[in-house]
Design an enzyme around this catalytic site. Structure first.
Site, PDB file in Angstrom:
ATOM      1  N   GLN A 129      -4.506  -1.841   9.611  1.00  0.00           N
ATOM      2  CA  GLN A 129      -4.517  -3.130   8.938  1.00  0.00           C
ATOM      3  C   GLN A 129      -5.189  -4.183   9.819  1.00  0.00           C
ATOM      4  O   GLN A 129      -4.882  -4.311  11.004  1.00  0.00           O
ATOM      5  CB  GLN A 129      -3.069  -3.539   8.610  1.00  0.00           C
ATOM      6  CG  GLN A 129      -2.948  -4.780   7.747  1.00  0.00           C
ATOM      7  CD  GLN A 129      -3.479  -4.586   6.335  1.00  0.00           C
ATOM      8  OE1 GLN A 129      -3.372  -3.515   5.754  1.00  0.00           O
ATOM      9  NE2 GLN A 129      -4.077  -5.621   5.784  1.00  0.00           N
TER      10      GLN A 129
ATOM     11  N   ASP B  57     -10.732   3.075   4.218  1.00  0.00           N
ATOM     12  CA  ASP B  57     -11.219   1.694   4.102  1.00  0.00           C
ATOM     13  C   ASP B  57     -12.737   1.667   3.931  1.00  0.00           C
ATOM     14  O   ASP B  57     -13.289   0.695   3.430  1.00  0.00           O
ATOM     15  CB  ASP B  57     -10.891   0.902   5.380  1.00  0.00           C
ATOM     16  CG  ASP B  57      -9.589   0.120   5.291  1.00  0.00           C
ATOM     17  OD1 ASP B  57      -9.192  -0.260   4.171  1.00  0.00           O
ATOM     18  OD2 ASP B  57      -8.973  -0.116   6.343  1.00  0.00           O
TER      19      ASP B  57
ATOM     20  N   LYS C  73       0.838  -1.204   0.000  1.00  0.00           N
ATOM     21  CA  LYS C  73       0.000   0.000   0.000  1.00  0.00           C
ATOM     22  C   LYS C  73       0.875   1.258   0.000  1.00  0.00           C
ATOM     23  O   LYS C  73       0.600   2.212  -0.737  1.00  0.00           O
ATOM     24  CB  LYS C  73      -0.935  -0.005   1.220  1.00  0.00           C
ATOM     25  CG  LYS C  73      -2.052  -1.038   1.116  1.00  0.00           C
ATOM     26  CD  LYS C  73      -2.836  -1.200   2.420  1.00  0.00           C
ATOM     27  CE  LYS C  73      -3.870  -2.320   2.278  1.00  0.00           C
ATOM     28  NZ  LYS C  73      -4.646  -2.553   3.506  1.00  0.00           N
TER      29      LYS C  73
HETATM   30  N1  GUN Z   1      -7.226  -6.825   5.940  1.00  0.00           N
HETATM   31  C1  GUN Z   1      -7.689  -7.508   4.868  1.00  0.00           C
HETATM   32  N2  GUN Z   1      -8.246  -6.662   3.975  1.00  0.00           N
HETATM   33  C2  GUN Z   1      -8.150  -5.425   4.508  1.00  0.00           C
HETATM   34  C3  GUN Z   1      -8.526  -4.132   4.050  1.00  0.00           C
HETATM   35  O1  GUN Z   1      -9.107  -3.944   2.982  1.00  0.00           O
HETATM   36  N3  GUN Z   1      -8.227  -3.099   4.891  1.00  0.00           N
HETATM   37  C4  GUN Z   1      -7.614  -3.277   6.082  1.00  0.00           C
HETATM   38  N4  GUN Z   1      -7.386  -2.214   6.840  1.00  0.00           N
HETATM   39  N5  GUN Z   1      -7.249  -4.469   6.525  1.00  0.00           N
HETATM   40  C5  GUN Z   1      -7.509  -5.525   5.742  1.00  0.00           C
END
Ligand code: GUN
Length: 286
Positions: A98, A121, A54
């Site tokens: 995350q 998110d 990311k």
């Molecule tokens: N863990 C798995 N997918 C995601 C996501 O899209 N965002 C976040 N913050 N954690 C995740």
């Protein structure tokens, strides 16, 4: 006839190029680039990889990424204090924690703490509420990626029966809302759904987001259907989706591979959400 394979890497590259252009325009207008902060608690290797990916993607798009890694033992109060600080930081347009987080932390408390405008998110109650109401807001990234792939592939949506297998907050629930907004008839299925194979066979669009490797078999797929595989399962044989790819590709009209399908779109839409969030914040202060 074999299915059309929807190339997620190419689709994600298109989205990322669009975002990079938007970032350049934003920076020219406001004298700063959008800032994205990724918070990770603990050192889970998968989370580490996602966070690194990311941050790299944000940098490539011209944004200002920041990674914060906290110890596994971090308590809710400490995390809340950090979120509050980032909520108040004008250089931060988007932030995410995350998932999954260690047991002593509460995902709902986190989702409620991040300011909705910075919740890129889209997991906060406010943004999920906006999605349900059809109001503008931050929409969860993976379901947005699936919609873009369907749109780009020109899969007919109006009146189509979409079956979403999985009811998670991250994919299944928001996916069902997005499909509904495009006038699909939506069924959300899950582990307790009766006769899942028969239900799936009625789907014009089948979205698999259950986290069970190769659960969707070839004889569950309606000929010509669009099969969108959101699963990322690490198995002894390597990375597998929720869809038995070879079998389903013989029957489907469209299909997404794993890897190289929906996965790359998640990061692309995280960047798109961050740029949108930056515009909304900048617009609100000028
Ligand atoms: N863990 C798995 N997918 C995601 C996501 O899209 N965002 C976040 N913050 N954690 C995740």
């Amino acid at each position: 006839m074999a299915a059309i394979v929807i190339d997620g890497k190419a689709a994600a590259a298109r989205v990322r190029a669009e975002v990079a252009e938007g970032v350049a325009a934003f920076a020219a207008r406001y004298g700063r680039a959008p800032g994205l902060v990724g918070i990770q608690v603990g050192d889970d290797p998968a989370s580490e990889l996602y966070q690194a990916g990311k941050a790299r993607a944000a940098e490539e798009a011209g944004m200002v990424p920041r990674r914060i890694t906290l110890p596994d033992s971090t308590g809710q109060a400490e995390l809340d204090a950090l979120i509050d600080e980032l909520n108040a930081d004008d250089a931060v347009d988007g932030m995410l924690v995350q998932l999954p987080v260690p047991d002593q932390l509460s995902e709902p408390l986190i989702a409620n703490r991040i300011h909705p405008d910075k919740d890129v998110d889209g997991f906060s109650p406010v943004n999920l509420g906006r999605l349900m109401r059809g109001e503008p807001g931050n929409v969860p990234c993976t379901p947005q990626g699936v919609m873009r792939m369907l749109r780009d592939a020109e899969v007919p949506l109006v009146g189509a029966h979409a079956v979403v297998v999985g009811r998670s907050l991250i994919v299944g629930k928001p996916q069902s809302m997005l499909l509904l907004a495009e006038h699909c008839t939506v069924t959300v299925a899950h582990s307790r759904t009766r006769d899942l194979p028969s239900l799936c066979r009625t789907a014009d669009i089948l979205v698999a987001a259950v986290g069970r490797p190769e659960m969707i078999r070839g004889d569950w797929v309606k000929p010509g259907a669009a099969v969108m595989d959101v699963g990322i399962n690490r198995t002894d044989d390597g990375l597998r989706g929720d869809v038995a790819y070879a079998e389903c590709a013989e029957v489907a009209g469209w299909i997404t591979p794993v890897p190289g399908g929906v996965g790359p779109m998640t990061i692309a839409y995280l960047l798109a959400n961050t740029l949108d969030a930056a515009h909304r914040r900048a617009g609100a202060t000028t």
